[in-house]
Design a protein around this motif. Structure first.
Motif, PDB file in Angstrom:
ATOM      1  N   UNK A  95       0.827  -1.211   0.000  1.00 22.41           N
ATOM      2  CA  UNK A  95       0.000   0.000   0.000  1.00 22.41           C
ATOM      3  C   UNK A  95       0.863   1.264   0.000  1.00 22.41           C
ATOM      4  N   UNK A  96       1.988   1.232   0.685  1.00 22.03           N
ATOM      5  CA  UNK A  96       2.861   2.414   0.722  1.00 22.03           C
ATOM      6  C   UNK A  96       3.459   2.698  -0.658  1.00 22.03           C
ATOM      7  N   UNK A  97       3.860   1.626  -1.340  1.00 24.19           N
ATOM      8  CA  UNK A  97       4.408   1.812  -2.685  1.00 24.19           C
ATOM      9  C   UNK A  97       3.335   2.353  -3.628  1.00 24.19           C
ATOM     10  N   UNK A  98       2.111   1.830  -3.497  1.00 25.55           N
ATOM     11  CA  UNK A  98       1.012   2.307  -4.344  1.00 25.55           C
ATOM     12  C   UNK A  98       0.718   3.779  -4.101  1.00 25.55           C
ATOM     13  N   UNK A  99       0.682   4.189  -2.835  1.00 24.25           N
ATOM     14  CA  UNK A  99       0.421   5.596  -2.518  1.00 24.25           C
ATOM     15  C   UNK A  99       1.511   6.479  -3.118  1.00 24.25           C
ATOM     16  N   UNK A 100       2.761   6.064  -2.984  1.00 25.83           N
ATOM     17  CA  UNK A 100       3.864   6.852  -3.544  1.00 25.83           C
ATOM     18  C   UNK A 100       3.739   6.985  -5.059  1.00 25.83           C
ATOM     19  N   UNK A 101       3.350   5.910  -5.727  1.00 29.07           N
ATOM     20  CA  UNK A 101       3.208   5.961  -7.178  1.00 29.07           C
ATOM     21  C   UNK A 101       2.054   6.868  -7.603  1.00 29.07           C
ATOM     22  N   UNK A 102       0.946   6.831  -6.867  1.00 31.38           N
ATOM     23  CA  UNK A 102      -0.186   7.700  -7.212  1.00 31.38           C
ATOM     24  C   UNK A 102       0.191   9.168  -7.025  1.00 31.38           C
ATOM     25  N   UNK A 103       0.945   9.457  -5.985  1.00 29.08           N
ATOM     26  CA  UNK A 103       1.389  10.840  -5.779  1.00 29.08           C
ATOM     27  C   UNK A 103       2.378  11.254  -6.868  1.00 29.08           C
ATOM     28  N   UNK A 104       3.213  10.324  -7.327  1.00 34.71           N
ATOM     29  CA  UNK A 104       4.116  10.615  -8.441  1.00 34.71           C
ATOM     30  C   UNK A 104       3.317  10.969  -9.694  1.00 34.71           C
ATOM     31  N   UNK A 197      -4.654  12.122  -6.541  1.00 36.29           N
ATOM     32  CA  UNK A 197      -4.614  12.479  -5.114  1.00 36.29           C
ATOM     33  C   UNK A 197      -5.740  11.752  -4.374  1.00 36.29           C
ATOM     34  N   UNK A 198      -6.934  11.737  -4.977  1.00 35.13           N
ATOM     35  CA  UNK A 198      -8.061  11.041  -4.364  1.00 35.13           C
ATOM     36  C   UNK A 198      -7.783   9.548  -4.227  1.00 35.13           C
ATOM     37  N   UNK A 199      -7.164   8.969  -5.254  1.00 39.21           N
ATOM     38  CA  UNK A 199      -6.828   7.542  -5.221  1.00 39.21           C
ATOM     39  C   UNK A 199      -5.810   7.260  -4.119  1.00 39.21           C
ATOM     40  N   UNK A 200      -4.831   8.139  -3.940  1.00 43.07           N
ATOM     41  CA  UNK A 200      -3.837   7.961  -2.873  1.00 43.07           C
ATOM     42  C   UNK A 200      -4.506   7.989  -1.499  1.00 43.07           C
ATOM     43  N   UNK A 201      -5.464   8.898  -1.304  1.00 43.77           N
ATOM     44  CA  UNK A 201      -6.176   8.984  -0.026  1.00 43.77           C
ATOM     45  C   UNK A 201      -7.029   7.734   0.211  1.00 43.77           C
ATOM     46  N   UNK A 202      -7.659   7.228  -0.844  1.00 39.37           N
ATOM     47  CA  UNK A 202      -8.450   6.003  -0.708  1.00 39.37           C
ATOM     48  C   UNK A 202      -7.560   4.809  -0.379  1.00 39.37           C
ATOM     49  N   UNK A 203      -6.390   4.744  -1.018  1.00 41.32           N
ATOM     50  CA  UNK A 203      -5.465   3.637  -0.757  1.00 41.32           C
ATOM     51  C   UNK A 203      -4.941   3.689   0.665  1.00 41.32           C
ATOM     52  N   UNK A 204      -4.829   4.893   1.202  1.00 43.16           N
ATOM     53  CA  UNK A 204      -4.365   5.075   2.579  1.00 43.16           C
ATOM     54  C   UNK A 204      -5.286   4.366   3.568  1.00 43.16           C
ATOM     55  N   UNK A 205      -6.554   4.215   3.214  1.00 43.59           N
ATOM     56  CA  UNK A 205      -7.532   3.563   4.094  1.00 43.59           C
ATOM     57  C   UNK A 205      -7.555   2.052   3.922  1.00 43.59           C
TER      58      UNK A 205
END
Length: 437
Positions: A95-104, A197-205
């Protein structure tokens, strides 16, 4: 730490349901969140994908050659994103890698919005391509880990949500194009960035799914077993051969992106308005039929068997494209529509087969790395696909017949290639693992 023992379940032939009688989404709450991630992600991509060439042409003021170079560079760098993302996912929390990629991806889209300098546009496009391909592979890996034996059905649901997102984004983009102002183009690009950004926030949950590569195998006495050297797909000849055949089977994507539009553009008998209608037909069929068709490939053996009807579908699609060049307007429209329908069916069947075999052929402890290499097939297809369909179009009816027949033959080759690996008997006693979570 939590000790878990492997268990075996047998399919009942029915779809699991909730107490209310509705079909259950594999993966529970996290599975549902990731379906929402797919919807939001592809809605944003739909906003941008259909207008990117127009944006770079009319807003950034780039020439045709510059736009082509921009797209080619993004695709080339994107090829590296698949194996890189898979390797990172085997080493760090997914999940951390996914969030980083979405923010990229969000930074890359916002970067495009802030400059018209060609050098910077190249850099931001390359970063976006890298993040896009890596995120795509890791989303599939997350689905594999969270849905377990229901992975084929879950991937079908995921693909349905993604196609619905593409359709929503495309409709919104069409409305903005009707306005036709520079501000409208910029708002579409901003919407794409905000979707990441929205996808990163959703993945955070989303919770971190169990990872075979981050578990400890113990012996019957409870002591840790010696760590085995992680398997590498680069030395796995069977998997590399499988990936090579996958590159050919993914050519259905080039048919819709390049082949059908070019057939229509170069025909004096077919109205140009048919091109977007065939894309709509593709999306509607996928949304309506992907989940029902997935049940025909719910097991590894069934997925391999599905390669044979898939072969027939590709051959039939190529024949329809070949015949579409030999008749009048009504005949051409009917055959092109038939070809689009058959290639959509092939696309859905191949998606089902690909989801199952790409995971079944990969060792559990190196799933990320193996799926990353599998992602090279789709990335490479984006380079060779346009060349293949333009060559078929230039050759005439015979070219399309050879195109469809070649993919059909590759299905048969893949069917034989994976037979030896999939026929190996499973372990009679599953290992005991200690989870790190």
């Amino acid at each position: 730490m939590r000790i878990t023992r492997g268990t075996r379940t047998k399919g009942t032939g029915t779809t699991p349901t909730t107490r209310t009688g509705r079909p259950r989404v594999p993966g529970g709450p996290d599975g549902r969140r990731m379906l929402l991630v797919a919807l939001v992600d592809r809605t944003g991509s739909g906003l941008w994908a259909s207008v990117s060439v127009l944006y770079f042409t009319y807003v950034s003021g780039l020439s045709l050659a510059q736009v082509g170079t921009l797209a080619a560079l993004a695709g080339a760098v994107g090829i590296a994103g698949a194996p890189l993302g898979g390797r990172l996912a085997d080493r760090f929390p997914l999940t951390r890698v996914l969030i980083a990629l979405q923010l990229l991806r969000a930074v890359a889209s916002l970067g495009l919005l802030t400059t018209d300098d060609y050098g910077l546009l190249l850099v931001f496009s390359a970063l976006g391509g890298l993040g896009d391909r890596a995120a795509s592979i890791l989303t599939k890996l997350y689905a594999t880990r969270v849905s377990g034996p229901d992975r084929v059905r879950y991937q079908a649901l995921n693909r349905t949500a993604a196609n619905a997102g593409w359709a929503l984004g495309g409709l919104a983009a069409a409305g903005a194009l009707a306005v036709g102002t520079t501000a409208a183009y910029r708002w579409l690009l901003l919407g794409d960035a905000l979707s990441f950004v929205a996808v990163a926030l959703l993945t955070l949950r989303c919770g971190e799914p169990p990872s075979p590569s981050r578990t400890v195998t113990v012996t019957a006495t409870g002591t840790p077993a010696p760590a085995a050297r992680p398997a590498t797909p680069w030395r796995d000849r069977t998997y590399l051969a499988y990936v090579a055949t996958e590159t050919v089977l993914f050519l259905d994507d080039a048919v819709f992106r390049v082949g059908l539009p070019l057939c229509i553009a170069h025909s004096s008998d077919v109205p140009h308005g048919l091109a977007p209608l065939l894309m709509v037909l593709n999306n509607v069929l996928v949304v309506a039929l992907q989940v029902p068709l997935a049940r025909f490939g719910a097991t590894t053996a069934a997925a391999r068997t599905l390669l044979l009807p898939l072969s027939a579908a590709y051959a039939l699609g190529g024949a329809a494209l070949a015949l579409s060049t030999t008749g009048g307007t009504l005949t051409a429209v009917a055959l092109l529509t038939g070809a689009a329908t058959v290639f959509t069916l092939a696309e859905m069947l191949h998606a089902t087969v690909s989801w199952e075999l790409s995971v079944a052929l990969a060792p559990g402890a190196a799933q990320g790395t193996y799926l990353g290499v599998h992602g090279l097939a789709q990335a490479a297809q984006r380079t060779i696909g346009p060349l293949a369909v333009t060559a078929a179009l230039a050759t005439g009816p015979a070219g399309w017949a050879v195109f469809g027949g070649g993919i059909a033959l590759t299905c048969v080759i893949q069917h034989r290639t994976v037979r030896g690996r999939l026929s190996r008997p499973p372990l009679s006693v599953p290992p005991v693992t200690v989870s790190e979570h």
